[in-house]
Motif scaffolding. Structure first.
Motif, PDB file in Angstrom:
ATOM      1  N   PRO A 147       0.831  -1.201   0.000  1.00 42.08           N
ATOM      2  CA  PRO A 147       0.000   0.000   0.000  1.00 42.08           C
ATOM      3  C   PRO A 147       0.871   1.260   0.000  1.00 42.08           C
ATOM      4  CG  PRO A 147       0.120  -0.870   2.215  1.00 42.08           C
ATOM      5  CD  PRO A 147       0.894  -1.810   1.329  1.00 42.08           C
ATOM      6  N   PHE A 148       0.318   2.318  -0.533  1.00 43.22           N
ATOM      7  CA  PHE A 148       1.000   3.606  -0.559  1.00 43.22           C
ATOM      8  C   PHE A 148      -0.005   4.678  -0.199  1.00 43.22           C
ATOM      9  CE2 PHE A 148      -0.015   2.218  -4.906  1.00 43.22           C
ATOM     10  CZ  PHE A 148      -1.020   3.110  -5.213  1.00 43.22           C
ATOM     11  N   ARG A 149       0.492   5.845   0.157  1.00 43.08           N
ATOM     12  CA  ARG A 149      -0.379   6.986   0.431  1.00 43.08           C
ATOM     13  C   ARG A 149      -0.721   7.649  -0.888  1.00 43.08           C
ATOM     14  NH1 ARG A 149       1.966  11.143   3.864  1.00 43.08           N
ATOM     15  NH2 ARG A 149      -0.073  11.984   3.393  1.00 43.08           N
ATOM     16  N   LEU A 150      -1.993   7.947  -1.108  1.00 48.25           N
ATOM     17  CA  LEU A 150      -2.421   8.575  -2.357  1.00 48.25           C
ATOM     18  C   LEU A 150      -1.728   9.907  -2.604  1.00 48.25           C
ATOM     19  CD1 LEU A 150      -6.217   7.738  -2.436  1.00 48.25           C
ATOM     20  CD2 LEU A 150      -4.501   7.064  -4.107  1.00 48.25           C
ATOM     21  N   ASP A 151      -1.510  10.681  -1.562  1.00 50.94           N
ATOM     22  CA  ASP A 151      -0.827  11.966  -1.737  1.00 50.94           C
ATOM     23  C   ASP A 151       0.605  11.764  -2.216  1.00 50.94           C
ATOM     24  OD1 ASP A 151      -3.114  13.328  -1.003  1.00 50.94           O
ATOM     25  OD2 ASP A 151      -2.468  13.661   1.063  1.00 50.94           O
ATOM     26  N   ASP A 152       1.281  10.725  -1.690  1.00 55.33           N
ATOM     27  CA  ASP A 152       2.647  10.433  -2.138  1.00 55.33           C
ATOM     28  C   ASP A 152       2.644  10.041  -3.611  1.00 55.33           C
ATOM     29  OD1 ASP A 152       3.599  10.943   0.413  1.00 55.33           O
ATOM     30  OD2 ASP A 152       3.701   8.816   0.972  1.00 55.33           O
ATOM     31  N   LEU A 153       1.714   9.173  -3.995  1.00 53.96           N
ATOM     32  CA  LEU A 153       1.620   8.753  -5.389  1.00 53.96           C
ATOM     33  C   LEU A 153       1.332   9.958  -6.287  1.00 53.96           C
ATOM     34  CD1 LEU A 153       1.521   6.568  -7.590  1.00 53.96           C
ATOM     35  CD2 LEU A 153      -0.934   6.358  -7.098  1.00 53.96           C
TER      36      LEU A 153
END
Length: 165
Positions: free
Chosen positions: A135-141
Protein backbone atom coordinates in the motif's frame (compact mmCIF):
# COMPACT_ATOMS: atom_id res chain seq x y z
CA UNK A 1 -11.80 18.88 -25.98
CA UNK A 2 -13.16 15.66 -24.49
CA UNK A 3 -12.90 15.36 -20.72
CA UNK A 4 -11.86 12.07 -19.11
CA UNK A 5 -14.37 9.74 -17.56
CA UNK A 6 -15.90 11.26 -14.49
CA UNK A 7 -18.32 8.46 -13.72
CA UNK A 8 -17.25 5.64 -11.46
CA UNK A 9 -17.60 2.83 -13.98
CA UNK A 10 -15.64 0.02 -15.52
CA UNK A 11 -16.55 0.95 -19.08
CA UNK A 12 -13.73 2.37 -21.18
CA UNK A 13 -14.28 5.79 -22.67
CA UNK A 14 -16.03 5.29 -26.01
CA UNK A 15 -16.97 8.83 -27.07
CA UNK A 16 -13.62 10.49 -27.74
CA UNK A 17 -11.89 11.22 -31.00
CA UNK A 18 -8.96 9.05 -32.02
CA UNK A 19 -5.64 10.53 -30.93
CA UNK A 20 -3.00 11.17 -33.54
CA UNK A 21 -0.89 8.09 -34.28
CA UNK A 22 2.36 10.05 -34.07
CA UNK A 23 4.11 10.19 -30.67
CA UNK A 24 3.97 13.64 -29.19
CA UNK A 25 6.09 15.62 -26.78
CA UNK A 26 3.85 16.94 -24.05
CA UNK A 27 4.24 20.32 -22.46
CA UNK A 28 3.68 20.42 -18.70
CA UNK A 29 0.12 21.38 -17.90
CA UNK A 30 -1.71 22.53 -14.82
CA UNK A 31 -3.91 19.43 -14.75
CA UNK A 32 -1.95 16.41 -16.02
CA UNK A 33 -3.72 13.34 -17.30
CA UNK A 34 -3.05 9.89 -15.88
CA UNK A 35 -4.15 6.52 -17.24
CA UNK A 36 -4.69 4.09 -14.34
CA UNK A 37 -4.47 0.41 -15.27
CA UNK A 38 -5.42 -2.15 -12.61
CA UNK A 39 -7.56 -5.28 -12.70
CA UNK A 40 -9.09 -4.58 -9.27
CA UNK A 41 -12.22 -2.42 -9.43
CA UNK A 42 -11.87 -0.89 -5.95
CA UNK A 43 -8.21 0.00 -6.55
CA UNK A 44 -9.16 1.84 -9.75
CA UNK A 45 -11.96 3.74 -8.04
CA UNK A 46 -9.84 4.74 -5.04
CA UNK A 47 -7.04 5.87 -7.34
CA UNK A 48 -9.48 7.83 -9.48
CA UNK A 49 -10.96 9.63 -6.49
CA UNK A 50 -7.58 10.34 -4.90
CA UNK A 51 -5.90 11.51 -8.09
CA UNK A 52 -8.82 13.71 -9.13
CA UNK A 53 -8.74 15.27 -5.65
CA UNK A 54 -5.04 15.96 -6.30
CA UNK A 55 -5.72 17.77 -9.58
CA UNK A 56 -5.39 15.04 -12.22
CA UNK A 57 -7.61 14.11 -15.13
CA UNK A 58 -8.02 10.33 -14.85
CA UNK A 59 -8.77 7.56 -17.34
CA UNK A 60 -9.41 4.03 -16.07
CA UNK A 61 -8.61 0.69 -17.68
CA UNK A 62 -9.13 -2.74 -16.14
CA UNK A 63 -6.58 -4.52 -18.32
CA UNK A 64 -3.81 -4.00 -20.82
CA UNK A 65 -6.06 -4.12 -23.88
CA UNK A 66 -8.33 -1.36 -22.54
CA UNK A 67 -5.27 0.68 -21.61
CA UNK A 68 -3.88 0.44 -25.14
CA UNK A 69 -7.23 1.46 -26.64
CA UNK A 70 -7.62 4.45 -24.29
CA UNK A 71 -4.03 5.54 -24.80
CA UNK A 72 -4.43 5.45 -28.59
CA UNK A 73 -7.44 7.76 -28.32
CA UNK A 74 -6.02 10.12 -25.67
CA UNK A 75 -2.27 10.15 -26.29
CA UNK A 76 -2.03 13.93 -26.19
CA UNK A 77 -4.00 14.23 -22.95
CA UNK A 78 -2.32 11.44 -20.96
CA UNK A 79 0.97 12.55 -19.42
CA UNK A 80 1.65 9.47 -17.27
CA UNK A 81 0.53 5.84 -17.17
CA UNK A 82 0.16 4.10 -13.80
CA UNK A 83 0.29 0.32 -14.27
CA UNK A 84 -0.28 -2.56 -11.90
CA UNK A 85 2.50 -5.10 -12.44
CA UNK A 86 0.43 -8.27 -12.12
CA UNK A 87 -2.77 -8.48 -14.18
CA UNK A 88 -4.44 -11.26 -16.16
CA UNK A 89 -3.77 -11.20 -19.91
CA UNK A 90 -1.20 -8.52 -20.64
CA UNK A 91 0.60 -7.72 -17.41
CA UNK A 92 1.94 -4.26 -16.62
CA UNK A 93 5.36 -4.63 -18.26
CA UNK A 94 3.84 -6.19 -21.40
CA UNK A 95 1.28 -3.39 -21.60
CA UNK A 96 4.02 -0.79 -21.20
CA UNK A 97 5.93 -2.35 -24.11
CA UNK A 98 2.92 -1.99 -26.43
CA UNK A 99 2.34 1.59 -25.24
CA UNK A 100 6.02 2.35 -25.87
CA UNK A 101 5.53 1.28 -29.48
CA UNK A 102 2.79 3.93 -29.72
CA UNK A 103 4.95 6.54 -27.99
CA UNK A 104 8.64 5.84 -27.30
CA UNK A 105 8.68 8.72 -24.77
CA UNK A 106 5.86 7.32 -22.62
CA UNK A 107 6.16 7.89 -18.88
CA UNK A 108 5.14 4.88 -16.81
CA UNK A 109 5.00 4.19 -13.10
CA UNK A 110 4.50 0.63 -11.88
CA UNK A 111 2.64 -0.19 -8.68
CA UNK A 112 2.69 -3.59 -7.07
CA UNK A 113 1.97 -5.52 -3.93
CA UNK A 114 3.90 -8.52 -5.13
CA UNK A 115 5.90 -8.04 -8.30
CA UNK A 116 5.85 -11.76 -9.08
CA UNK A 117 8.57 -12.71 -11.52
CA UNK A 118 9.67 -9.08 -11.98
CA UNK A 119 12.24 -7.51 -9.69
CA UNK A 120 12.05 -3.74 -9.14
CA UNK A 121 15.41 -3.24 -10.87
CA UNK A 122 14.11 -5.14 -13.91
CA UNK A 123 10.97 -2.99 -14.03
CA UNK A 124 13.16 0.12 -14.05
CA UNK A 125 15.35 -1.42 -16.77
CA UNK A 126 12.19 -2.07 -18.79
CA UNK A 127 11.52 1.66 -18.83
CA UNK A 128 9.53 2.42 -15.70
CA UNK A 129 10.18 5.89 -14.36
CA UNK A 130 9.23 4.74 -10.87
CA UNK A 131 8.11 1.62 -9.01
CA UNK A 132 5.92 2.08 -5.93
CA UNK A 133 4.83 -0.62 -3.49
CA UNK A 134 1.23 -1.15 -2.42
CA UNK A 135 0.00 0.00 0.00
CA UNK A 136 1.00 3.61 -0.56
CA UNK A 137 -0.38 6.99 0.43
CA UNK A 138 -2.42 8.57 -2.36
CA UNK A 139 -0.83 11.97 -1.74
CA UNK A 140 2.65 10.43 -2.14
CA UNK A 141 1.62 8.75 -5.39
CA UNK A 142 0.07 11.99 -6.68
CA UNK A 143 3.29 13.88 -5.94
CA UNK A 144 5.36 11.26 -7.80
CA UNK A 145 3.03 11.31 -10.82
CA UNK A 146 2.96 15.13 -10.87
CA UNK A 147 6.76 15.29 -10.85
CA UNK A 148 6.94 12.70 -13.63
CA UNK A 149 4.38 14.62 -15.71
CA UNK A 150 6.49 17.76 -15.34
CA UNK A 151 9.65 16.06 -16.54
CA UNK A 152 11.52 15.41 -13.29
CA UNK A 153 14.08 12.65 -13.87
CA UNK A 154 13.41 9.35 -12.08
CA UNK A 155 16.63 9.58 -10.07
CA UNK A 156 15.42 12.92 -8.67
CA UNK A 157 12.04 11.60 -7.52
CA UNK A 158 11.54 11.25 -3.78
CA UNK A 159 12.66 7.86 -2.56
CA UNK A 160 9.94 5.61 -1.26
CA UNK A 161 9.15 2.00 -0.71
CA UNK A 162 9.70 -0.08 -3.79
CA UNK A 163 8.24 -3.48 -4.48
CA UNK A 164 9.96 -6.43 -2.92
CA UNK A 165 10.78 -9.06 -5.50
Amino acid sequence: MRQPQSKLSDRPDEKSQAAAAEPTVRQPCAKPGVLVVDDEHMVRILLQLGLERNGFDVWLARNGREAIDLYRRHTEEIAVVLLDVRMPGLDGPQTREVLRELNPEILACFMCGDSGAYKPAELLQRGASYVIAKPFRLDDLANILRLMAHGVAANLLPSGRVCQG
